[in-house]
Design a protein around this motif. Structure first.
Motif, PDB file in Angstrom:
ATOM      1  N   UNK A  83       0.979  -1.310  -0.357  1.00 17.18           N
ATOM      2  CA  UNK A  83      -0.274  -0.080  -0.606  1.00 17.18           C
ATOM      3  C   UNK A  83       0.348   1.572   0.025  1.00 17.18           C
ATOM      4  N   UNK A  84       1.594   0.942   1.320  1.00 14.10           N
ATOM      5  CA  UNK A  84       3.094   2.455   1.100  1.00 14.10           C
ATOM      6  C   UNK A  84       3.553   2.749  -0.650  1.00 14.10           C
ATOM      7  N   UNK A  85       4.339   1.700  -1.297  1.00 17.16           N
ATOM      8  CA  UNK A  85       4.891   2.100  -2.432  1.00 17.16           C
ATOM      9  C   UNK A  85       4.013   2.153  -3.148  1.00 17.16           C
ATOM     10  N   UNK A  86       2.786   1.829  -3.866  1.00 21.18           N
ATOM     11  CA  UNK A  86       1.671   1.831  -4.732  1.00 21.18           C
ATOM     12  C   UNK A  86       1.400   3.914  -4.617  1.00 21.18           C
ATOM     13  N   UNK A  87       0.503   3.850  -2.973  1.00 19.21           N
ATOM     14  CA  UNK A  87       0.824   5.369  -2.478  1.00 19.21           C
ATOM     15  C   UNK A  87       1.469   6.037  -3.046  1.00 19.21           C
ATOM     16  N   UNK A  88       2.754   5.568  -3.440  1.00 16.11           N
ATOM     17  CA  UNK A  88       3.865   6.879  -2.785  1.00 16.11           C
ATOM     18  C   UNK A  88       4.461   6.413  -4.189  1.00 16.11           C
ATOM     19  N   UNK A  89       4.564   6.304  -5.838  1.00 15.29           N
ATOM     20  CA  UNK A  89       4.482   5.511  -6.458  1.00 15.29           C
ATOM     21  C   UNK A  89       3.681   6.771  -7.021  1.00 15.29           C
ATOM     22  N   UNK A  90       2.160   6.195  -7.334  1.00 14.84           N
ATOM     23  CA  UNK A  90       1.114   6.864  -7.812  1.00 14.84           C
ATOM     24  C   UNK A  90       0.973   8.600  -7.308  1.00 14.84           C
ATOM     25  N   UNK A  91       1.725   8.799  -6.034  1.00 16.72           N
ATOM     26  CA  UNK A  91       1.404  10.815  -5.648  1.00 16.72           C
ATOM     27  C   UNK A  91       2.045  11.038  -6.666  1.00 16.72           C
ATOM     28  N   UNK A  92       3.667  10.331  -6.726  1.00 12.97           N
ATOM     29  CA  UNK A  92       4.754  11.004  -7.768  1.00 12.97           C
ATOM     30  C   UNK A  92       4.667  11.072  -9.032  1.00 12.97           C
ATOM     31  N   UNK A  93       3.878  10.289  -8.939  1.00 12.62           N
ATOM     32  CA  UNK A  93       3.639  10.687 -11.506  1.00 12.62           C
ATOM     33  C   UNK A  93       2.679  11.240 -10.791  1.00 12.62           C
ATOM     34  N   UNK A  94       1.471  11.621 -10.289  1.00 12.35           N
ATOM     35  CA  UNK A  94       0.449  12.304 -10.407  1.00 12.35           C
ATOM     36  C   UNK A  94       1.343  14.013 -10.268  1.00 12.35           C
ATOM     37  N   UNK A  95       2.321  14.137  -8.810  1.00 10.35           N
ATOM     38  CA  UNK A  95       3.336  15.383  -8.926  1.00 10.35           C
ATOM     39  C   UNK A  95       3.903  15.432  -9.742  1.00 10.35           C
ATOM     40  N   UNK A  96       4.680  15.160 -10.649  1.00  7.11           N
ATOM     41  CA  UNK A  96       5.710  15.216 -12.204  1.00  7.11           C
ATOM     42  C   UNK A  96       4.410  15.818 -12.743  1.00  7.11           C
ATOM     43  N   UNK A  97       3.406  15.782 -12.708  1.00 10.36           N
ATOM     44  CA  UNK A  97       2.862  16.571 -13.758  1.00 10.36           C
ATOM     45  C   UNK A  97       2.591  18.363 -13.553  1.00 10.36           C
ATOM     46  N   UNK A  98       2.186  18.437 -11.897  1.00 13.58           N
ATOM     47  CA  UNK A  98       2.066  19.630 -11.555  1.00 13.58           C
ATOM     48  C   UNK A  98       3.563  20.033 -11.243  1.00 13.58           C
ATOM     49  N   UNK A  99       5.364  18.872 -11.063  1.00 11.55           N
ATOM     50  CA  UNK A  99       5.693  19.502 -11.061  1.00 11.55           C
ATOM     51  C   UNK A  99       6.556  20.419 -12.601  1.00 11.55           C
ATOM     52  N   UNK A 100       6.327  19.930 -13.818  1.00 10.60           N
ATOM     53  CA  UNK A 100       6.302  20.405 -14.713  1.00 10.60           C
ATOM     54  C   UNK A 100       5.825  22.196 -14.814  1.00 10.60           C
ATOM     55  N   UNK A 101       4.673  21.661 -14.013  1.00 15.41           N
ATOM     56  CA  UNK A 101       3.907  23.503 -14.680  1.00 15.41           C
ATOM     57  C   UNK A 101       4.558  23.601 -13.810  1.00 15.41           C
ATOM     58  N   UNK A 102       4.863  24.376 -12.591  1.00 11.76           N
ATOM     59  CA  UNK A 102       5.197  24.895 -11.771  1.00 11.76           C
ATOM     60  C   UNK A 102       6.818  25.242 -11.819  1.00 11.76           C
ATOM     61  N   UNK A 103       7.479  24.149 -12.916  1.00 11.74           N
ATOM     62  CA  UNK A 103       9.081  24.587 -12.714  1.00 11.74           C
ATOM     63  C   UNK A 103       8.598  25.032 -13.956  1.00 11.74           C
ATOM     64  N   UNK A 104       8.040  25.637 -15.060  1.00 14.04           N
ATOM     65  CA  UNK A 104       7.997  26.135 -16.248  1.00 14.04           C
ATOM     66  C   UNK A 104       7.435  27.350 -15.804  1.00 14.04           C
ATOM     67  N   UNK A 105       6.616  27.661 -14.985  1.00 16.82           N
ATOM     68  CA  UNK A 105       5.847  29.066 -13.788  1.00 16.82           C
ATOM     69  C   UNK A 105       6.755  30.312 -13.634  1.00 16.82           C
ATOM     70  N   UNK A 106       8.180  29.334 -12.920  1.00 16.95           N
ATOM     71  CA  UNK A 106       9.488  29.996 -12.294  1.00 16.95           C
ATOM     72  C   UNK A 106      10.547  30.034 -13.021  1.00 16.95           C
ATOM     73  N   UNK A 107      10.258  29.423 -14.243  1.00 12.99           N
ATOM     74  CA  UNK A 107      11.158  29.731 -15.028  1.00 12.99           C
ATOM     75  C   UNK A 107      12.135  28.614 -14.803  1.00 12.99           C
ATOM     76  N   UNK A 108      12.404  28.051 -14.181  1.00  9.94           N
ATOM     77  CA  UNK A 108      13.532  26.527 -13.139  1.00  9.94           C
ATOM     78  C   UNK A 108      13.874  26.218 -14.087  1.00  9.94           C
ATOM     79  N   UNK A 109      15.068  26.503 -14.574  1.00  8.78           N
ATOM     80  CA  UNK A 109      15.824  25.123 -16.367  1.00  8.78           C
ATOM     81  C   UNK A 109      17.344  24.649 -15.622  1.00  8.78           C
TER      82      UNK A 109
END
Length: 548
Positions: free
Chosen positions: A522-548
């Protein structure tokens, strides 16, 4: 007290000195394989932010070898006759730089020089400032050929022809003046037959650019770095070379920087493509002024006079032919001729920066995750969510395992890098908050679905933090989506090894209370799923803050 200690262990970047040193050392090792010696490790980090690169001309952009650019005979003579006279007036056995240029030119155009015709040779003498040779002509007469600086030959011609020197002398002077405007030196050639002296023509001489200089400077511009020329040569010579290699034509004399305020001088530097007639102190002052204006500066050189500027610059670069003093003052030393290795140094430094950036984002994210998780957990349950031993294990799982970042596959950026701590902290804050929420969900599940006691709950939280730390590393290493590039084998191996080891520790109950297999999955699946979802948010935040 133990809660405070756990808090400190989780927040202090204990591996920071080791990680940064290892990352820089890996970069230095990569450069050494390309023939670039790094004498100051910190320069690898500084080089990633360089936006202006100053180049010495002689021996750096140019070959530091004189070459004949043009053969310019006067009316009545051919280029072959001019080259014959100049070549036979050259020292074949012990040529100086000018003699070697003449001999090389004759060889390049496959023009044979018949030294068997030479009966006598007088090498260059500082008193006469010319070389001479006596040769036998095809009609068996003796002819004296002379080559030297234009003023020397014209003075000798005027002495022998006081009544009629204007036409030939004017032609030679006109050629010399035109050559000077192009940045060329002129070598005059004359002949004497039966005591009658005649002017044969002029050889245009220059120190040509290296074959790779123009392409290297073009690539440097594509990397967002402005190249500038700083040379002790005259303005015409500097302007001609700068134009040939693509630096530009706005070359100013160094005396232009002797007046005005610091702001005026900085503006003048920004508006120019380089400076000529500079002294060693001028080079140092130009680098210093640019740094005071917020620029990070690279500087190349080969002579003792370049040493102060090389030492002052963020990336002082000594070329392969540099003096020992220049090499001792530089941050990196090129062992191959030419300047293309500078591109390798810049790209490697930017890769080094990307690895450091990954570690910094990962670390700030982890600290924010721990602060939020432990603070909310303490007010919620009135206990620490991780034991002191568990926190110590987490340090190894996160801080020391992330040393593998030094080997990661990364791409250099298209422009100079800058440490923008505000955007970095904001982006890491978003990531840390998300990971903390995933951890809190696991805490809630542990209490309400799996009905865990405190020691087992602490193990579950520890495993959640470990899994998050390893999955987090795989997404923050990429500024785009995590699948854009593969991590290095070393990083991936360490990542998987850490996950497997801690999973086994949690299942077997060694060093921590054991948890059940369903809870671990359960911990493995939750952390993995949470990380995959977060990746999309990360890309948007990095683009908004111009982190490259």
């Amino acid at each position: 007290m133990s809660f405070v200690l756990i808090f400190l262990i989780g927040s202090v970047p204990v591996a920071l000195p080791a990680v940064l040193t290892i990352v820089q050392a890996v970069g230095a090792m990569a450069l050494s394989k390309k023939g670039i010696i790094v004498s100051r490790l910190t320069s690898l980090e500084d080089a990633a932010s360089i936006d202006i690169f100053c180049f010495d001309k002689t021996g750096t952009i140019t070959q530091n070898k004189l070459s004949i650019i043009a053969c310019q005979p006067l009316t009545g003579y051919t280029a072959e006759q001019l080259l014959d006279a100049a070549g036979l007036a050259a020292d074949q056995e012990h040529p100086d730089a000018i003699d070697q240029a003449v001999l090389n030119y004759a060889a390049e155009i496959k023009h044979p020089l018949d030294f068997s015709k030479r009966q006598q040779f007088t090498p260059f003498d500082f008193a006469t400032k010319r070389t001479e040779a006596v040769i036998t002509t095809t009609d068996h007469r003796q002819m004296r050929v002379i080559k030297g600086a234009v003023p020397t030959i014209l003075a000798l011609y005027a002495k022998q022809h006081p009544a009629d020197t204007a036409p030939a002398s004017a032609a030679i002077q006109q050629l010399a003046t035109a050559n000077a405007k192009k940045g060329y030196r002129s070598l005059a050639v004359a002949s004497v037959v039966d005591s009658q002296m005649a002017l044969v023509g002029v050889l245009a001489i220059a120190d040509p650019p290296r074959a790779d200089s123009a392409s290297m400077l073009a690539r440097l511009k594509n990397l967002g770095i402005k190249p500038m020329m700083i040379t002790g040569d005259s303005v015409p010579i500097a302007r001609d070379v700068a134009e040939q290699v693509g630096i530009g034509t706005k070359i100013l004399p160094a005396k232009a920087l002797k007046t005005g305020t610091a702001a005026d001088k900085i503006q003048l530097i920004h508006e120019s493509d380089g400076f000529a007639n500079v002294f060693p102190d001028d080079k140092y002052q130009i680098v210093k002024l640019l740094q005071e204006d917020g620029h990070l500066v690279g500087m190349t050189g080969d002579g003792v006079n370049d040493a102060p500027a090389l030492k002052q610059a963020e990336l002082g670069t000594a070329v392969s032919s540099a003096s020992d003093v220049a090499k001792a003052s530089a941050s990196i030393i090129l062992t191959h001729p030419g300047l293309h290795d500078i591109i390798a140094a810049i790209t490697t430094s930017r890769q080094t920066y990307q690895r450091m950036l990954t570690w910094v984002i990962n670390k700030i994210t982890k600290v924010i995750e721990i602060i939020i998780l432990f603070t909310l957990g303490f007010f919620w349950l009135k206990v620490s969510l991780v034991s002191l031993l568990g926190m110590s294990l987490l340090v190894f799982a996160n801080d020391f395992a992330t040393m593998s970042i030094a080997t990661d596959n990364v791409q250099s950026t298209a422009g100079p890098n800058q440490w923008r701590l505000g955007p970095l902290t904001a982006a890491s804050g978003v990531l840390g908050l998300w990971f903390a929420l995933v951890d809190l969900v696991i805490v809630w599940l542990g209490l309400n679905q799996f009905h865990l006691n405190l020691p087992v709950l602490q193990t579950a939280v520890l495993i959640s933090l470990v899994f998050n730390s390893q999955f987090r590393l795989l997404i923050v290493r990429e500024r785009g989506h995590f699948w854009t590039s593969w991590p290095s084998r070393t990083l991936l191996a360490v990542n998987l090894f850490t996950i497997v080891i801690f999973a086994l520790l949690a299942l077997t109950g060694w060093l921590m209370p054991a948890i059940s297999s369903p809870l671990l999955v359960t911990i493995l699946l939750l952390t993995l799923a949470g990380t995959i979802v977060l990746d999309f948010l990360k890309v948007a935040v990095f683009r908004w803050l111009k982190i490259a």
